[in-house]
Scaffold this motif. Sequence first.
Motif, short mmCIF file in Angstrom:
data_model
loop_
_atom_site.label_atom_id
_atom_site.label_comp_id
_atom_site.label_asym_id
_atom_site.label_seq_id
_atom_site.Cartn_x
_atom_site.Cartn_y
_atom_site.Cartn_z
N ASN A 25 41.61 124.54 -22.60
CA ASN A 25 42.33 124.14 -23.54
C ASN A 25 43.22 125.14 -24.83
O ASN A 25 43.05 126.47 -24.81
CB ASN A 25 41.72 123.46 -24.57
CG ASN A 25 42.97 122.14 -25.24
OD1 ASN A 25 43.97 122.29 -25.99
ND2 ASN A 25 42.61 121.26 -25.84
N HIS A 26 44.60 125.11 -23.69
CA HIS A 26 45.14 125.85 -24.21
C HIS A 26 46.06 126.42 -26.30
O HIS A 26 46.90 127.37 -26.12
CB HIS A 26 47.30 125.83 -23.55
CG HIS A 26 46.48 126.08 -22.04
ND1 HIS A 26 46.14 125.39 -21.26
CD2 HIS A 26 46.37 126.89 -21.05
CE1 HIS A 26 46.31 125.49 -19.93
NE2 HIS A 26 46.03 126.67 -19.96
N TYR A 27 45.11 124.86 -26.63
CA TYR A 27 46.32 125.17 -27.84
C TYR A 27 45.35 125.81 -29.33
O TYR A 27 45.26 125.33 -30.19
CB TYR A 27 46.27 124.16 -28.60
CG TYR A 27 48.20 123.63 -26.65
CD1 TYR A 27 48.98 124.01 -27.19
CD2 TYR A 27 47.64 122.34 -26.31
CE1 TYR A 27 49.68 123.78 -26.42
CE2 TYR A 27 48.92 122.09 -25.36
CZ TYR A 27 50.28 123.24 -25.14
OH TYR A 27 50.81 122.86 -24.32
N LYS A 28 43.58 125.55 -28.52
CA LYS A 28 42.30 125.95 -29.07
C LYS A 28 42.21 127.97 -29.73
O LYS A 28 42.69 128.53 -28.45
CB LYS A 28 41.75 125.53 -28.76
CG LYS A 28 39.43 125.40 -29.12
CD LYS A 28 38.75 124.56 -28.85
CE LYS A 28 37.78 124.89 -29.58
NZ LYS A 28 36.59 124.35 -29.00
N LYS A 29 42.50 127.84 -30.05
CA LYS A 29 42.72 129.55 -30.70
C LYS A 29 41.10 129.58 -30.51
O LYS A 29 39.98 129.13 -31.45
CB LYS A 29 43.45 129.51 -31.56
CG LYS A 29 44.84 130.16 -31.42
CD LYS A 29 45.61 130.28 -32.84
CE LYS A 29 46.84 129.88 -32.56
NZ LYS A 29 47.95 130.47 -33.86
N ARG A 30 40.49 131.11 -30.59
CA ARG A 30 39.20 131.62 -30.27
C ARG A 30 38.85 132.75 -29.31
O ARG A 30 40.16 132.97 -29.17
CB ARG A 30 38.23 130.73 -29.20
CG ARG A 30 38.19 130.32 -28.15
CD ARG A 30 37.91 129.47 -27.18
NE ARG A 30 39.08 128.34 -26.91
CZ ARG A 30 38.48 127.53 -25.98
NH1 ARG A 30 37.66 126.88 -25.66
NH2 ARG A 30 39.68 127.19 -25.15
N SER A 31 37.50 133.63 -29.55
CA SER A 31 37.50 134.44 -29.13
C SER A 31 37.23 134.70 -28.24
O SER A 31 36.69 133.66 -27.58
CB SER A 31 36.24 135.51 -30.30
OG SER A 31 35.24 134.61 -30.24
N LEU A 37 31.65 131.71 -23.74
CA LEU A 37 30.51 130.33 -24.16
C LEU A 37 31.05 129.27 -23.44
O LEU A 37 30.35 127.67 -23.07
CB LEU A 37 30.56 130.68 -25.21
CG LEU A 37 28.75 132.20 -25.86
CD1 LEU A 37 28.97 131.81 -27.34
CD2 LEU A 37 28.11 132.03 -25.30
N ASP A 38 31.91 128.78 -24.20
CA ASP A 38 32.43 127.67 -23.50
C ASP A 38 32.18 127.38 -22.36
O ASP A 38 32.61 125.75 -21.95
CB ASP A 38 33.99 127.30 -24.15
CG ASP A 38 33.74 125.64 -26.05
OD1 ASP A 38 32.80 125.97 -26.02
OD2 ASP A 38 34.63 126.34 -26.33
N LYS A 39 33.34 128.01 -21.78
CA LYS A 39 33.13 127.90 -19.63
C LYS A 39 31.31 128.00 -19.25
O LYS A 39 31.99 126.75 -18.82
CB LYS A 39 34.39 129.19 -19.77
CG LYS A 39 35.72 128.94 -19.51
CD LYS A 39 35.60 130.62 -19.26
CE LYS A 39 37.15 130.40 -19.43
NZ LYS A 39 38.42 132.07 -18.27
N ARG A 40 30.61 128.55 -20.27
CA ARG A 40 29.27 127.86 -19.55
C ARG A 40 28.98 127.27 -19.74
O ARG A 40 28.62 126.20 -18.70
CB ARG A 40 28.50 129.50 -20.38
CG ARG A 40 28.60 131.01 -19.25
CD ARG A 40 28.61 130.97 -18.10
NE ARG A 40 27.22 130.70 -18.05
CZ ARG A 40 26.01 132.29 -17.93
NH1 ARG A 40 26.42 133.40 -18.32
NH2 ARG A 40 24.41 131.47 -18.06
N LEU A 41 29.63 126.57 -20.46
CA LEU A 41 28.58 125.02 -21.87
C LEU A 41 29.69 123.75 -20.62
O LEU A 41 28.74 123.25 -20.03
CB LEU A 41 29.34 124.73 -23.72
CG LEU A 41 27.90 123.54 -23.87
CD1 LEU A 41 26.89 123.76 -23.55
CD2 LEU A 41 28.75 123.58 -24.77
N GLU A 42 30.76 124.64 -20.29
CA GLU A 42 30.88 122.97 -19.51
C GLU A 42 30.53 123.48 -18.22
O GLU A 42 30.77 121.71 -17.53
CB GLU A 42 32.90 123.55 -19.72
CG GLU A 42 33.31 121.86 -18.93
CD GLU A 42 35.45 122.94 -18.96
OE1 GLU A 42 35.95 122.92 -17.63
OE2 GLU A 42 35.67 123.33 -20.56
#
Length: 287
Positions: A25-31, A37-42
């Motif tokens: 998601n291009h509008y979600k700011k994160r480290s 971690l999000d990619k691994r979880l997805e």
Amino acid sequence: FVASYLHKKTGLPWVAEFRDLWALNHYKKRSQLSLFLDKRLEKWVMKESNLLVTVSEPLAKELGTLHSRKVLVITNGFDDEDYEGNVSLTQGFTITYTGNIYPGKQDPAPLFEAIDGLRREGIISEGKLEVRFFGINVSVIVSPLIEKYYLQQFVKIYGFVSFEESIKRQRESTVLLLLSWNDANKGVYTGKIFEYLGAKRPILAIGLERGVVDELLQETGTGVMANNALEIRDILLRWLKEWQQSSRITSCWNPDATSISKYTRREGTRKLAQLLEEQCLLSNRNS
């Protein structure tokens, strides 16, 4: 997570549909760590799904790269039934925007600069052109621009109206104003563009060129994309001359009914139903 659990529990086929992206998601700011971690979880959650679907080709390509698989596309759309009946056009040259404006994401300033230029050149005068804004928060963004460019006689703020009323205002307009997200990935449509396709009026889009919105306008012949005041000024000047001569716009406006019909919700539903049926058939064969 729920769909993944039910898929494993029942063995039923699972079509995962991304109307918005998750890790990408291009509008979600994160480290960087959070993104990793999000990619691994997805990837872990989605590995059991039978099919992935999203809203545009560029986003499908991104998802496909992440998951190492083909991703299909079903865009958003409009309902034909919302546009039934006849609506008379306004007598004057009217530019209409309906919906909210997201600060920092959408910028109508180039349009105001272009209109200010036409006013200074003596090309337009009061009563010859009106820009209308309908939406809950439009005053916050638009009012300062009206004052900055002294366009009180040209730009009007009407506030919130119902969906049905907004459709009527779109259909009676000479031109519809579309504000694309100016920092958006080129694979992101705005939902408003599909309403505008249904309204069947010329579209002036302000934002990123060579993105999916620009491609859609060219494919359907329903408008033009511009991202600076000079371009917008030239487009408006051409349209104003055409309108004064024949009460019609012909430049950058050659709507293709066949192409437009591909973006109805009826057509999107047909595609989705076909995908679901195919997955059920495949599941039955493999069971």
